[in-house]
Design a protein around this motif. Sequence first.
Motif, PDB file in Angstrom:
ATOM      1  N   VAL A 189      -4.248  -2.805  -5.598  1.00  0.00           N
ATOM      2  CA  VAL A 189      -2.985  -2.078  -5.580  1.00  0.00           C
ATOM      3  C   VAL A 189      -2.395  -2.032  -6.983  1.00  0.00           C
ATOM      4  O   VAL A 189      -2.544  -2.971  -7.764  1.00  0.00           O
ATOM      5  CB  VAL A 189      -1.963  -2.711  -4.605  1.00  0.00           C
ATOM      6  CG1 VAL A 189      -2.352  -2.487  -3.170  1.00  0.00           C
ATOM      7  CG2 VAL A 189      -1.765  -4.195  -4.893  1.00  0.00           C
ATOM      8  N   ASP A 190      -1.765  -0.927  -7.293  1.00  0.00           N
ATOM      9  CA  ASP A 190      -1.109  -0.726  -8.586  1.00  0.00           C
ATOM     10  C   ASP A 190       0.379  -0.518  -8.314  1.00  0.00           C
ATOM     11  O   ASP A 190       0.823   0.594  -8.035  1.00  0.00           O
ATOM     12  CB  ASP A 190      -1.717   0.489  -9.289  1.00  0.00           C
ATOM     13  CG  ASP A 190      -0.986   0.842 -10.569  1.00  0.00           C
ATOM     14  OD1 ASP A 190      -0.338  -0.053 -11.145  1.00  0.00           O
ATOM     15  OD2 ASP A 190      -1.030   2.027 -10.974  1.00  0.00           O
ATOM     16  N   VAL A 191       1.134  -1.586  -8.361  1.00  0.00           N
ATOM     17  CA  VAL A 191       2.542  -1.542  -7.980  1.00  0.00           C
ATOM     18  C   VAL A 191       3.394  -2.248  -9.040  1.00  0.00           C
ATOM     19  O   VAL A 191       3.056  -3.351  -9.482  1.00  0.00           O
ATOM     20  CB  VAL A 191       2.774  -2.232  -6.613  1.00  0.00           C
ATOM     21  CG1 VAL A 191       4.260  -2.261  -6.259  1.00  0.00           C
ATOM     22  CG2 VAL A 191       1.991  -1.514  -5.515  1.00  0.00           C
ATOM     23  N   ASP A 232       1.832   1.909  -3.521  1.00  0.00           N
ATOM     24  CA  ASP A 232       0.734   1.989  -4.482  1.00  0.00           C
ATOM     25  C   ASP A 232       0.944   3.182  -5.424  1.00  0.00           C
ATOM     26  O   ASP A 232       1.121   4.315  -4.981  1.00  0.00           O
ATOM     27  CB  ASP A 232      -0.598   2.130  -3.744  1.00  0.00           C
ATOM     28  CG  ASP A 232      -1.791   1.929  -4.662  1.00  0.00           C
ATOM     29  OD1 ASP A 232      -1.652   1.224  -5.672  1.00  0.00           O
ATOM     30  OD2 ASP A 232      -2.863   2.492  -4.362  1.00  0.00           O
ATOM     31  N   LEU A 283       0.830  -1.210   0.000  1.00  0.00           N
ATOM     32  CA  LEU A 283       0.000   0.000   0.000  1.00  0.00           C
ATOM     33  C   LEU A 283       0.861   1.254   0.000  1.00  0.00           C
ATOM     34  O   LEU A 283       0.505   2.263  -0.621  1.00  0.00           O
ATOM     35  CB  LEU A 283      -0.927   0.001   1.218  1.00  0.00           C
ATOM     36  CG  LEU A 283      -2.313  -0.624   1.017  1.00  0.00           C
ATOM     37  CD1 LEU A 283      -3.140  -0.478   2.284  1.00  0.00           C
ATOM     38  CD2 LEU A 283      -3.038   0.019  -0.156  1.00  0.00           C
TER      39      LEU A 283
END
Length: 401
Positions: free
Chosen positions: A284-286, A244, A241
């Motif tokens: 999540v965009d990781v 993110d 997070l």
Amino acid sequence: MKTICVVEDDLTLSLMLKTWLSKKNFSVVSATSIKEAKRRLKKKLPDLVLSDMRLPDGDGISLLKWVKEIHFSLPFIVMTSYTEISGAVNSIKLGAFDYVPKPLNIEELFVKITQAIDANSDNSQSESTQISPIINEVELATNDFADMQNYVVGSSPMYQHLYKYVDLVAPTMMSVFILGESGVGKERIARLIHQKSERSQGTFVAVDCGVLSQELAASEFFGHIKGSFTGAINNKKGFFLTADGGTIFLDEVGNLLPDVQVQLLRVLQEKKIRPVGSENYIPVDVRVIAATNEKIDINVPNPSFRLDLFHRLSEFVLYVPALRECSEDIPLYLDYFLNKSNCELKKNIKGFTPTAVNILSHNKWLGNLREMKNIINRMVLVCENEQITEDDIPENIKNGF
């Protein structure tokens, strides 16, 4: 064995630090408050104090002032978030050796701990003139990658090949697996990829997978909610997070325990996490960059590292060469680290004598760039002339081991 007193009220982080420092052959005593820290320090002084800036009964500054009253030369390092950089810089002015921002860069922390203890042990100056490295407040607060801008890029074919591939893969969304010996600068390459990507304004989170225990790994990676287990006194975001919209760097990913590898693989496939104790999933965009110093042969069964996880992480593979493979670049790196050490230690060493350059150029540098940085820091600290000479070089380097 050197002793470190860790003052941190986050029990998961405190346990992680204790585990990691113990692996580095330090003895560790822990405290969760200023009151407890004072009680432990009165009983026996450690070789270094590592303290969080925010504690339940006060701040790290008040503990620092108290420590300097009882033993001025005792090294003190502050851990702080980026939002409290000004307070951390103030701690330097009050006598702290240095500070480290959170999330912690474990290797950077280890270097600073080593420098602090070595400087305190070897320092021939009086306590009132003790040297402490100074970090630029604005640089840390506004640009996490300021140091990257001035980093020397080797001119050897292997380095040129590496940086060509970095430029190719950085703008993509491909996951990257970085191979290379310990100390070659794998995290530096990961940060450079992040900096050159469209995620450069997002957060870069570096995780040393070798220090994560099976009990704490899920909480560290995915966070937890208050009361989900003993010691979970607050909600915790976790690495994913925190990263993110940015990049997470999994250093020594091969050290993750099998159960943790399964959890990580599921998150990479589903692109969502579930904090420990929660019933809700969070998207999540990781971007993930992983690294290891171990040789991985996909044709040879490796029970400690899942092949499906390796394939998920290795859409693009980079190899960072060892320093001895690019020996023609050694003089460039010697000058670079000399300039950094001069700045950190507030000295003005002009360069190296030809004999010193010859000795250092023929060293094997098994610890690669990390070893070179530490050796040059030591030489700059002890050098009493305008140039580093053969006499300033440690005996193990001169003797070839």
